[in-house]
Design a protein around this motif. Sequence first.
Motif, PDB file in Angstrom:
ATOM      1  N   LYS A  15       2.612   1.758  -3.406  1.00  0.00           N
ATOM      2  CA  LYS A  15       1.662   2.221  -4.426  1.00  0.00           C
ATOM      3  C   LYS A  15       1.338   3.697  -4.220  1.00  0.00           C
ATOM      4  O   LYS A  15       1.154   4.446  -5.194  1.00  0.00           O
ATOM      5  CB  LYS A  15       0.390   1.374  -4.374  1.00  0.00           C
ATOM      6  CG  LYS A  15      -0.501   1.543  -5.594  1.00  0.00           C
ATOM      7  CD  LYS A  15      -1.594   0.498  -5.633  1.00  0.00           C
ATOM      8  CE  LYS A  15      -2.426   0.635  -6.910  1.00  0.00           C
ATOM      9  NZ  LYS A  15      -3.484  -0.391  -6.981  1.00  0.00           N
ATOM     10  N   ARG A  16       1.307   4.125  -2.966  1.00  0.00           N
ATOM     11  CA  ARG A  16       1.063   5.542  -2.680  1.00  0.00           C
ATOM     12  C   ARG A  16       2.232   6.398  -3.170  1.00  0.00           C
ATOM     13  O   ARG A  16       2.044   7.506  -3.665  1.00  0.00           O
ATOM     14  CB  ARG A  16       0.866   5.727  -1.171  1.00  0.00           C
ATOM     15  CG  ARG A  16       0.473   7.152  -0.766  1.00  0.00           C
ATOM     16  CD  ARG A  16       0.162   7.268   0.713  1.00  0.00           C
ATOM     17  NE  ARG A  16       1.368   7.167   1.537  1.00  0.00           N
ATOM     18  CZ  ARG A  16       1.672   6.132   2.310  1.00  0.00           C
ATOM     19  NH1 ARG A  16       0.861   5.086   2.372  1.00  0.00           N
ATOM     20  NH2 ARG A  16       2.780   6.131   3.035  1.00  0.00           N
ATOM     21  N   TRP A  17       3.461   5.880  -3.036  1.00  0.00           N
ATOM     22  CA  TRP A  17       4.646   6.627  -3.452  1.00  0.00           C
ATOM     23  C   TRP A  17       4.805   6.698  -4.965  1.00  0.00           C
ATOM     24  O   TRP A  17       5.219   7.725  -5.498  1.00  0.00           O
ATOM     25  CB  TRP A  17       5.919   5.973  -2.886  1.00  0.00           C
ATOM     26  CG  TRP A  17       5.990   5.895  -1.402  1.00  0.00           C
ATOM     27  CD1 TRP A  17       5.431   6.764  -0.502  1.00  0.00           C
ATOM     28  CD2 TRP A  17       6.667   4.889  -0.621  1.00  0.00           C
ATOM     29  NE1 TRP A  17       5.715   6.364   0.789  1.00  0.00           N
ATOM     30  CE2 TRP A  17       6.471   5.229   0.742  1.00  0.00           C
ATOM     31  CE3 TRP A  17       7.409   3.765  -0.946  1.00  0.00           C
ATOM     32  CZ2 TRP A  17       7.005   4.453   1.773  1.00  0.00           C
ATOM     33  CZ3 TRP A  17       7.935   2.994   0.074  1.00  0.00           C
ATOM     34  CH2 TRP A  17       7.732   3.336   1.427  1.00  0.00           C
TER      35      TRP A  17
ATOM     36  N   ARG B 150       0.834  -1.209   0.000  1.00  0.00           N
ATOM     37  CA  ARG B 150       0.000   0.000   0.000  1.00  0.00           C
ATOM     38  C   ARG B 150       0.868   1.259   0.000  1.00  0.00           C
ATOM     39  O   ARG B 150       0.593   2.223  -0.727  1.00  0.00           O
ATOM     40  CB  ARG B 150      -0.933   0.005   1.205  1.00  0.00           C
ATOM     41  CG  ARG B 150      -2.082  -1.003   1.111  1.00  0.00           C
ATOM     42  CD  ARG B 150      -3.150  -0.711   2.167  1.00  0.00           C
ATOM     43  NE  ARG B 150      -2.621  -0.840   3.515  1.00  0.00           N
ATOM     44  CZ  ARG B 150      -2.589  -1.982   4.208  1.00  0.00           C
ATOM     45  NH1 ARG B 150      -3.046  -3.109   3.655  1.00  0.00           N
ATOM     46  NH2 ARG B 150      -2.107  -2.019   5.433  1.00  0.00           N
ATOM     47  N   ALA B 151       1.919   1.252   0.828  1.00  0.00           N
ATOM     48  CA  ALA B 151       2.801   2.422   0.913  1.00  0.00           C
ATOM     49  C   ALA B 151       3.516   2.656  -0.415  1.00  0.00           C
ATOM     50  O   ALA B 151       3.599   3.790  -0.907  1.00  0.00           O
ATOM     51  CB  ALA B 151       3.817   2.228   2.034  1.00  0.00           C
TER      52      ALA B 151
END
Length: 328
Positions: free
Chosen positions: A315-317, A312-313
Motif C-alpha cells: 500500500k505504501r508503494w 502495508r508495504a
Amino acid sequence: MEDQRKRMALNLLAFAAQRDADVPQLCRLSGFPKGLPGKEPVTPRQLEQLWLNTGHMLNDPLVGLHLGESLQAAALGVVGEIVQSSATAGEALTLAASLAHLVTDLFTMEVVQHGKSFTVRYVPLKDQTSFVFRQLMDFFMVFTIHELDGLLLQKIKPKAVRFPYTMGEPAEYERVLRCKPGRRAGEFSIEFDGRYWDEPVITANYELQRMLLQKAHAIAPPAPEQSLHARIHHYLLTNAYLGIISLEDIAANFNTSARSLQRRLKDEGVKFQDVADDVRKTLALHYLSSGNYPLKEVSGMLGYNELSAFTRAFKRWTGNTPGHYQQN
C-alpha cells in the motif's frame, strides 16, 4: 568442452565486471588480446589464466565460492535447462550428476541416498592442489546449494559440507555454504536432509528469472555509467528468484564490508533498504499480475513473515492493497 569453457569464461568476466575489475586488462592478461572471447574456442590454458588473474585482480582468494553464489542455472547452459525440467529435487540432482561431464572434466558427481539423508559427492579426476581446481570445486559445491534454492524456492541449509583439507577462511565458507565445513580425507561432499529429495521442483521461478534478466538488461545503463546502487539493484533483480538477499551477502559479492557498502550508498543519497524495497515492488507487481500465486505465497517469497506486513508495504508503494491490485 569448448562451449562450456567459453560459457565459464564469460560468466567469470561478467562477475569481475560487476566487482569493478578492469575487464579489458583482465582479458589481455589472460590471453584474449582482442577482448571478450568470440567465435574462437577458449583453451584450457586461457581459462586457467583467467581464474588466476581474476582472483588476483579482485584480491579474492575465494573467487570460485563467490562466483557460485552469484549465478543461476542459466550459467550451465543446456544442463541447467534439463535440470529445471525435473519433477523433484532428487531427480534434478541425479540428472545434474549424470550430465556433469558436459560441464567439467575435473570431477564427476554422484548422488547417494542413505537413511534420512542424501549426499552429493564430487569425485576428482585430476590434480586437487591447483588454484583453479579449488576454485572450480568451490564454485560447483556452492552452486549446487543455490540451485536447490531456485528449484524449490526456499533457502536450503545442508546438514554437512566436507572437504579433504582445512579451509583458509572457514567463516566465509560457513556463510556461503550455510554450514560449518568439516574435514574428511579424500572427500568433497554436501549432505542434505532427506525431506528435500521428493520436494516438487518449482519451475515458474525460472520464467520469472528470464523476465527479470530481460528487464534488468533493458533498463541497465552502460557499465561505465552505472552507480553502485544501480548495480546492486541489477544484482538483486537478476538473483531475485532466490529471494532478496541480505546486505552482508551483497557486500561479500561486491568484495567489500557491509559498513563500507552502506557508506558508499549514502554518498549516492540512497539506503540499501530503499534499493531492496524497489526490487520487492517490481517482484510483487509481477507476481500479482501473473495471477499464479496466492497473496500469502507472494508475501513469503518476498521475505515477509506476515501477510499484514506485506500489505502495508504494498500500500505504501502503490496506494492500493495487494488484493485490490490483483482483482483489477
